[in-house]
Design a protein around this motif. Sequence first.
Motif, mmCIF file in Angstrom:
data_model
loop_
_atom_site.group_PDB
_atom_site.id
_atom_site.type_symbol
_atom_site.label_atom_id
_atom_site.label_comp_id
_atom_site.label_asym_id
_atom_site.label_seq_id
_atom_site.Cartn_x
_atom_site.Cartn_y
_atom_site.Cartn_z
ATOM 1 N N VAL A 204 39.068 8.832 -29.976
ATOM 2 C CA VAL A 204 38.402 10.139 -29.930
ATOM 3 C C VAL A 204 38.221 10.598 -28.488
ATOM 4 N N VAL A 205 37.769 9.688 -27.618
ATOM 5 C CA VAL A 205 37.555 10.037 -26.206
ATOM 6 C C VAL A 205 38.877 10.427 -25.546
ATOM 7 N N LEU A 206 39.924 9.657 -25.812
ATOM 8 C CA LEU A 206 41.225 9.967 -25.204
ATOM 9 C C LEU A 206 41.760 11.304 -25.701
ATOM 10 N N LEU A 207 41.683 11.546 -27.027
ATOM 11 C CA LEU A 207 42.183 12.807 -27.566
ATOM 12 C C LEU A 207 41.381 13.983 -27.025
ATOM 13 N N SER A 208 40.067 13.835 -26.912
ATOM 14 C CA SER A 208 39.225 14.907 -26.375
ATOM 15 C C SER A 208 39.600 15.215 -24.932
ATOM 16 N N ALA A 209 39.803 14.170 -24.142
ATOM 17 C CA ALA A 209 40.160 14.367 -22.740
ATOM 18 C C ALA A 209 41.526 15.046 -22.605
ATOM 19 N N ILE A 210 42.465 14.675 -23.468
ATOM 20 C CA ILE A 210 43.799 15.292 -23.438
ATOM 21 C C ILE A 210 43.709 16.769 -23.782
ATOM 22 N N VAL A 211 42.965 17.081 -24.835
ATOM 23 C CA VAL A 211 42.806 18.475 -25.249
ATOM 24 C C VAL A 211 42.199 19.312 -24.133
ATOM 25 N N PRO A 233 44.985 18.888 -13.648
ATOM 26 C CA PRO A 233 44.510 18.422 -14.957
ATOM 27 C C PRO A 233 45.614 18.356 -16.004
ATOM 28 N N VAL A 234 46.621 19.229 -15.906
ATOM 29 C CA VAL A 234 47.738 19.178 -16.855
ATOM 30 C C VAL A 234 48.495 17.853 -16.703
ATOM 31 N N ALA A 235 48.753 17.473 -15.441
ATOM 32 C CA ALA A 235 49.438 16.206 -15.193
ATOM 33 C C ALA A 235 48.589 15.026 -15.665
ATOM 34 N N PHE A 236 47.276 15.115 -15.429
ATOM 35 C CA PHE A 236 46.362 14.070 -15.881
ATOM 36 C C PHE A 236 46.391 13.967 -17.406
ATOM 37 N N GLY A 237 46.439 15.103 -18.068
ATOM 38 C CA GLY A 237 46.518 15.111 -19.524
ATOM 39 C C GLY A 237 47.790 14.463 -20.032
ATOM 40 N N ALA A 238 48.908 14.681 -19.343
ATOM 41 C CA ALA A 238 50.175 14.068 -19.742
ATOM 42 C C ALA A 238 50.099 12.548 -19.628
ATOM 43 N N VAL A 239 49.448 12.061 -18.568
ATOM 44 C CA VAL A 239 49.281 10.612 -18.398
ATOM 45 C C VAL A 239 48.406 10.047 -19.518
ATOM 46 N N LEU A 244 47.231 7.252 -24.774
ATOM 47 C CA LEU A 244 46.809 7.340 -26.175
ATOM 48 C C LEU A 244 47.875 6.773 -27.104
ATOM 49 N N VAL A 245 49.132 7.089 -26.838
ATOM 50 C CA VAL A 245 50.223 6.589 -27.686
ATOM 51 C C VAL A 245 50.285 5.065 -27.637
ATOM 52 N N VAL A 246 50.226 4.505 -26.432
ATOM 53 C CA VAL A 246 50.294 3.038 -26.278
ATOM 54 C C VAL A 246 49.092 2.377 -26.955
ATOM 55 N N TYR A 247 47.907 2.919 -26.691
ATOM 56 C CA TYR A 247 46.688 2.365 -27.273
ATOM 57 C C TYR A 247 46.725 2.433 -28.802
ATOM 58 N N SER A 405 45.355 17.644 -40.794
ATOM 59 C CA SER A 405 44.207 18.511 -40.611
ATOM 60 C C SER A 405 43.846 18.629 -39.127
ATOM 61 N N THR A 406 43.952 17.517 -38.417
ATOM 62 C CA THR A 406 43.651 17.534 -36.988
ATOM 63 C C THR A 406 44.609 18.443 -36.238
ATOM 64 N N PHE A 407 45.908 18.292 -36.491
ATOM 65 C CA PHE A 407 46.888 19.121 -35.793
ATOM 66 C C PHE A 407 46.840 20.575 -36.251
ATOM 67 N N GLN A 408 46.404 20.799 -37.473
ATOM 68 C CA GLN A 408 46.213 22.176 -37.939
ATOM 69 C C GLN A 408 45.169 22.884 -37.075
ATOM 70 N N GLN A 409 44.056 22.218 -36.826
ATOM 71 C CA GLN A 409 43.002 22.817 -36.010
ATOM 72 C C GLN A 409 43.411 22.927 -34.543
ATOM 73 N N LEU A 410 44.082 21.905 -34.034
ATOM 74 C CA LEU A 410 44.551 21.959 -32.642
ATOM 75 C C LEU A 410 45.559 23.087 -32.455
#
Length: 494
Positions: A204-211, A233-239, A244-247, A405-410
């Motif tokens: 949740v924390v990682l997804l929130s930070a990425i968003v 911040p865009v580059a930070f979000g990509a990292v 998130l994928v690895v975790y 549902s998550t990606f629908q809202q995003l």
Amino acid sequence: MATTTRRGLAIGILLFASFMDLLDVTIVQVALPSIGADLGASEAQLEWIVSGYMLAFAVALITGGRLGDLFGRRRIFLIGIAGFTIASGVAAAAWSGESLVVTRIAQGLFAALMVPQLLASVQALFSPRERAPMYGLIGGVSGLAAVLGPVLGGWLIDADLWGLGWRTVFLINIPVGVAIFILAARFVPDTRSERPMRLDLVGVVLLSAIVLAFMVPLVEGQSLGWPAWLWIPVAFGAVLLVVLVVYSRRRMRRDGSALLPMPLFADRGFSAGIVTQAAFQGSLNAFTLPFIIYLQIGLGFDALTAGLNLLAFSLGAMVGTGIVIPLVARLGKVLVTAGAVLLAAGLLWVFAIVAATGADFTGWAAVWPMLLAGVGLALVVIPLVDVALATVPVADAGAASGAYSTFQQLGAAAGVAVSTTVFFTVIGDDWSREHLLTALQASVWVAVAGFAIAALASLLLPGRAQVQAHLDEAKRLAEADVEPVPAGAAATSA
């Protein structure tokens, strides 16, 4: 299987809370011009008032469902409806754009606690063969919220009850929320899962930070003048996305309870469905909000008249639903592709009429293209989830639906952000009707581009044979009254 003599009443109470959440999204869009004028809210703040709610709801949605599985669905639902009601009261008392944005985010977080309990309770209280009518009822209520939201919001603002103006669109939630809380405490059973998945707070924390890393530069860029440091911040979000994928992959291997079910993304149909869903939802929101702003500011429509201009769109969706349902098994993904094309064609037709009529535009002039777009909406919505999940094992359907549902809202939040950023950038300091029309045209093209992406992605969805095989497997389990066990459930309960 949990049983109760008041199952229908319990589901009705939960359903009404879900209806209130859906209504809250559409009702606020009509109120934005009034909110901006009264609070002196900036363009970015107006975007956050809409997208902040959606983003908070999206990142907490799966966690809200798992909290209900762990601690009891009635308990979590009561926390959600109480928080949502209190946040609505604070939103009605907002004194600035910033305070309203914060309360909208709080509303979204509490909505994420109450809404998932509806479908989970349907599964707990009804046998598989009894659920189809319940799901149909849920779909019908969703369509009703889409119809009533703009109209109710417009009426409340124009009525200016007690001189409160736009604040009544939030105040209306208070008596409704109190009534739902009392009824739910009395009549909704406190079910929970026998095999609950663990919470993934790190996810949740990682997804929130990425968003936030992607959305903040997008929403704030226009007001800041698009400085070069916004790419940081865009580059930070990509990292963080890679992290998130690895975790998530490691967590899925360990206990199967990752926030996002990463192994399912390797399924072409599932991934194509995610892209189709996100692009479709984003495009839908990319049109409606700028259109409402143009009608109210550019043409001087009152809020109710502006809301009524979307009524034909919602009615078209309701009519289309009856047409589409019998065709799903035979046509499958063809319906989704056709629906995206019809939506794009309908919106282009609407804009052509708006541009041709200029200051003389009336809602009656765009009834037919709105109806066409509404039918397109039904063509996409009705078959999409079933088609996209056709190659996903039935046991993993719950996790896949949560991700959808998550990606629908995003996607919806991203559509609002991109479209309104383009809209306000084109406007600049010139708010004349002609310039607003140019800005609306740019937003329409954003929506059309999104529908084109959805149409192309839908071509990669599973074919009819795969859909039928999926339906046959689900039917077999339903007839045997068997509950599918997700891959990670055994590891979680061990």
